[in-house]
Write a protein that holds these residues in place. Structure first.
Motif, PDB file in Angstrom:
ATOM      1  N   ILE A 134       0.865  -1.180   0.000  1.00 47.90           N
ATOM      2  CA  ILE A 134       0.000   0.000   0.000  1.00 47.90           C
ATOM      3  C   ILE A 134       0.900   1.227   0.000  1.00 47.90           C
ATOM      4  O   ILE A 134       1.815   1.338   0.826  1.00 47.90           O
ATOM      5  N   GLY A 135       0.658   2.123  -0.918  1.00 44.17           N
ATOM      6  CA  GLY A 135       1.375   3.388  -0.957  1.00 44.17           C
ATOM      7  C   GLY A 135       0.478   4.513  -0.489  1.00 44.17           C
ATOM      8  O   GLY A 135      -0.721   4.532  -0.800  1.00 44.17           O
ATOM      9  N   LEU A 136       1.060   5.447   0.259  1.00 43.54           N
ATOM     10  CA  LEU A 136       0.321   6.581   0.816  1.00 43.54           C
ATOM     11  C   LEU A 136       0.996   7.885   0.406  1.00 43.54           C
ATOM     12  O   LEU A 136       2.224   8.006   0.484  1.00 43.54           O
TER      13      LEU A 136
ATOM     14  N   ASP B 149      -3.947  10.140  -0.406  1.00 45.92           N
ATOM     15  CA  ASP B 149      -4.174   9.162  -1.469  1.00 45.92           C
ATOM     16  C   ASP B 149      -3.598   7.831  -1.014  1.00 45.92           C
ATOM     17  O   ASP B 149      -2.461   7.770  -0.510  1.00 45.92           O
ATOM     18  N   ALA B 150      -4.354   6.758  -1.180  1.00 49.91           N
ATOM     19  CA  ALA B 150      -3.905   5.420  -0.819  1.00 49.91           C
ATOM     20  C   ALA B 150      -4.154   4.494  -2.001  1.00 49.91           C
ATOM     21  O   ALA B 150      -5.229   4.530  -2.609  1.00 49.91           O
ATOM     22  N   ALA B 151      -3.167   3.677  -2.323  1.00 52.88           N
ATOM     23  CA  ALA B 151      -3.294   2.773  -3.466  1.00 52.88           C
ATOM     24  C   ALA B 151      -2.622   1.449  -3.159  1.00 52.88           C
ATOM     25  O   ALA B 151      -1.552   1.413  -2.547  1.00 52.88           O
ATOM     26  N   LEU B 152      -3.259   0.377  -3.586  1.00 47.23           N
ATOM     27  CA  LEU B 152      -2.729  -0.966  -3.400  1.00 47.23           C
ATOM     28  C   LEU B 152      -2.139  -1.450  -4.715  1.00 47.23           C
ATOM     29  O   LEU B 152      -2.758  -1.305  -5.775  1.00 47.23           O
TER      30      LEU B 152
ATOM     31  N   GLY C 254       4.172   1.959   2.102  1.00 48.30           N
ATOM     32  CA  GLY C 254       5.090   3.055   1.792  1.00 48.30           C
ATOM     33  C   GLY C 254       4.452   4.364   2.226  1.00 48.30           C
ATOM     34  O   GLY C 254       3.449   4.787   1.653  1.00 48.30           O
ATOM     35  N   PHE C 255       5.013   4.984   3.262  1.00 53.85           N
ATOM     36  CA  PHE C 255       4.413   6.158   3.929  1.00 53.85           C
ATOM     37  C   PHE C 255       5.286   7.378   3.654  1.00 53.85           C
ATOM     38  O   PHE C 255       6.321   7.556   4.284  1.00 53.85           O
ATOM     39  N   HIS C 256       4.848   8.203   2.706  1.00 56.96           N
ATOM     40  CA  HIS C 256       5.625   9.396   2.381  1.00 56.96           C
ATOM     41  C   HIS C 256       5.560  10.452   3.467  1.00 56.96           C
ATOM     42  O   HIS C 256       6.537  11.154   3.721  1.00 56.96           O
ATOM     43  N   GLY C 257       4.397  10.592   4.126  1.00 58.84           N
ATOM     44  CA  GLY C 257       4.202  11.706   5.041  1.00 58.84           C
ATOM     45  C   GLY C 257       3.872  12.970   4.273  1.00 58.84           C
ATOM     46  O   GLY C 257       3.521  12.939   3.089  1.00 58.84           O
ATOM     47  N   HIS C 258       3.995  14.110   4.944  1.00 58.89           N
ATOM     48  CA  HIS C 258       3.674  15.385   4.296  1.00 58.89           C
ATOM     49  C   HIS C 258       4.865  16.336   4.432  1.00 58.89           C
ATOM     50  O   HIS C 258       5.310  16.636   5.543  1.00 58.89           O
ATOM     51  N   THR C 259       5.370  16.801   3.300  1.00 58.31           N
ATOM     52  CA  THR C 259       6.526  17.691   3.304  1.00 58.31           C
ATOM     53  C   THR C 259       6.128  19.092   3.761  1.00 58.31           C
ATOM     54  O   THR C 259       5.230  19.707   3.185  1.00 58.31           O
ATOM     55  N   VAL C 260       6.818  19.587   4.783  1.00 53.46           N
ATOM     56  CA  VAL C 260       6.571  20.946   5.271  1.00 53.46           C
ATOM     57  C   VAL C 260       7.769  21.862   5.042  1.00 53.46           C
ATOM     58  O   VAL C 260       7.648  23.085   5.185  1.00 53.46           O
ATOM     59  N   LEU C 261       8.913  21.267   4.692  1.00 50.31           N
ATOM     60  CA  LEU C 261      10.097  22.080   4.389  1.00 50.31           C
ATOM     61  C   LEU C 261      11.018  21.259   3.499  1.00 50.31           C
ATOM     62  O   LEU C 261      11.262  20.083   3.770  1.00 50.31           O
TER      63      LEU C 261
ATOM     64  N   PHE D 268       5.599   0.998  -4.393  1.00 52.29           N
ATOM     65  CA  PHE D 268       6.666   0.429  -5.220  1.00 52.29           C
ATOM     66  C   PHE D 268       8.037   0.677  -4.585  1.00 52.29           C
ATOM     67  O   PHE D 268       8.866  -0.243  -4.467  1.00 52.29           O
ATOM     68  N   LEU D 269       8.282   1.914  -4.157  1.00 53.47           N
ATOM     69  CA  LEU D 269       9.569   2.253  -3.554  1.00 53.47           C
ATOM     70  C   LEU D 269       9.780   1.537  -2.220  1.00 53.47           C
ATOM     71  O   LEU D 269      10.909   1.185  -1.869  1.00 53.47           O
ATOM     72  N   ALA D 270       8.688   1.318  -1.489  1.00 56.42           N
ATOM     73  CA  ALA D 270       8.808   0.594  -0.220  1.00 56.42           C
ATOM     74  C   ALA D 270       9.284  -0.836  -0.461  1.00 56.42           C
ATOM     75  O   ALA D 270      10.126  -1.357   0.286  1.00 56.42           O
ATOM     76  N   VAL D 271       8.756  -1.472  -1.502  1.00 59.08           N
ATOM     77  CA  VAL D 271       9.200  -2.823  -1.837  1.00 59.08           C
ATOM     78  C   VAL D 271      10.677  -2.812  -2.221  1.00 59.08           C
ATOM     79  O   VAL D 271      11.464  -3.668  -1.790  1.00 59.08           O
ATOM     80  N   ARG D 272      11.086  -1.828  -2.994  1.00 61.25           N
ATOM     81  CA  ARG D 272      12.497  -1.721  -3.354  1.00 61.25           C
ATOM     82  C   ARG D 272      13.373  -1.478  -2.123  1.00 61.25           C
ATOM     83  O   ARG D 272      14.466  -2.041  -2.014  1.00 61.25           O
ATOM     84  N   ALA D 273      12.877  -0.659  -1.205  1.00 61.38           N
ATOM     85  CA  ALA D 273      13.648  -0.380   0.006  1.00 61.38           C
ATOM     86  C   ALA D 273      13.842  -1.652   0.830  1.00 61.38           C
ATOM     87  O   ALA D 273      14.933  -1.898   1.373  1.00 61.38           O
TER      88      ALA D 273
END
Length: 369
Positions: free
Chosen positions: A9-11, A21-24, A104-111, A338-343
């Protein structure tokens, strides 16, 4: 050696601040990518305002782990909303947490100030892993920035996988128009170059909000009714950012002064929309060859004024993600799955041609459930 596909799941919570946004997806972190269900949990006005306030609070940060009280409070709520998105997606998909390999949890960029070695994303991956019962990879950008890279864009590895899935060869470009616009160029020989082009939707959205006319220029209606101030667009394009060679990336508020113009609501929307399109055109000087195809994703693809402007000034064919069987709102969320799987596999997620890192780098911090 073939890698076993995993369900991920990517977030994504993007700079447009419209929701989670969440996607499987099912992927081996390489050429195999299969799409599952997706959803968006929109932010309400109060939480969107709180997130916007975090941009001002974060401006004075000097450490990425520093959390003054306002940031800490918003981060806690952001975590909860991401957990809600995961649970809602599992319900929609008829899946259990035990059937998901990783989030895969990107979070929210604040800076985002990579030139100072600093990028800050709100979001607690350890908390999310415990709350959902699923392993989580977060902090995708930090390792790249620490190694001297820009830490952005992060999605090019996934764009390349999508091009392979679609059987497309270069030269082509994926163009993501979110709060900030970024492109991934895939050359005729398969080489990849990526960077932030300039402002995307953020300035238009901010302009509409500060004029008390909603959250965005829906369907480009305001821009279509306005007149572009070409002198102002030319003035903004004189900013040194556009001439700077990639790798390069932008903080969301880098061009915030552009919303302080004295124009009517419609003319301001038209002018800022023209800037977003012109920023993409200005990126052409940095590409080794002109793309024959542009695949536009992100919210900007739904703005017919932006799409018409791009079609009028870019070489090649300008298309929306949906023209290729892709879901344009899902691509960034899918990418972080996708990136989480690669990580997890220790594979690179950033490259010299995408962030300026000196070598391909893996990244992300793994949090066990």
């Amino acid at each position: 050696m073939a890698r076993k596909p995993q369900t991920a799941i990517g977030l994504m919570s993007g700079t447009s601040m419209d929701g989670v946004d969440a996607a499987l997806i099912e992927t081996d972190g390489g050429a195999k990518v299969d799409f599952g269900p997706s959803l968006t949990l929109p932010y309400d006005d109060d939480f969107r305002a709180a997130l916007a306030g975090c941009l001002d609070t974060a401006a004075s940060l000097t450490r990425r782990d520093c959390r003054p009280a306002p940031l800490r409070e918003v981060e806690s709520e952001l975590n909860r909303r991401h957990a809600d998105a995961v649970k809602a997606l599992l319900k929609q998909a008829g899946r259990s947490a035990s059937g998901i390999g990783v989030i895969g949890f990107h979070g929210h960029t604040v800076l985002h100030r990579p030139q100072q070695g600093l990028t800050v994303q709100l979001g607690d991956g350890a908390w999310l892993a415990k709350e959902t019962g699923i392993d989580v990879v977060s902090d995708f950008r930090a390792a790249d920035v620490a190694a001297g890279g820009q830490g952005a864009p992060m999605v090019p590895a996934y764009h390349r996988a999508l091009a392979g899935r679609l059987g497309l060869s270069g030269p082509l470009a994926f163009l993501n128009i979110g709060g900030v616009s970024n492109l991934t160029f895939i050359g005729g020989r398969g080489g990849v170059l990526a960077f932030d082009c300039g402002p995307g939707n953020a300035l238009i959205d901010d302009w509409v909000r500060q004029n008390d006319h909603g959250d965005m220029d829906t369907g480009g209606a305001l821009a279509a009714a306005g007149k572009v101030d070409r002198a102002k667009v030319a003035q903004w394009l004189a900013n040194s950012y556009f001439a700077r060679s990639p790798p390069k990336s932008l903080d969301r508020n880098e061009f915030a002064t552009a919303t302080r113009v004295e124009l009517s609501l419609q003319d301001g929307a038209a002018t800022l929309t023209a800037l977003s399109a012109a920023a993409v055109h200005a990126a052409l000087r940095h590409l080794p060859e002109a793309p024959g195809l542009w695949i536009v994703c992100g919210g900007g693809r739904r703005n017919p004024v932006i799409m018409a402007a791009l079609s009028g000034i870019l070489p090649g064919r300008v298309t929306a993600a949906e023209d290729h069987g892709l879901r344009g709102d899902d691509i960034e969320a899918q990418a972080f799955g996708f990136l989480a799987v690669r990580a997890l596999q220790g594979l690179p997620i950033t490259y010299p041609g995408t962030t300026g890192a000196k070598k391909p780098l893996s990244g992300g911090v793994i949090h066990r459930k």
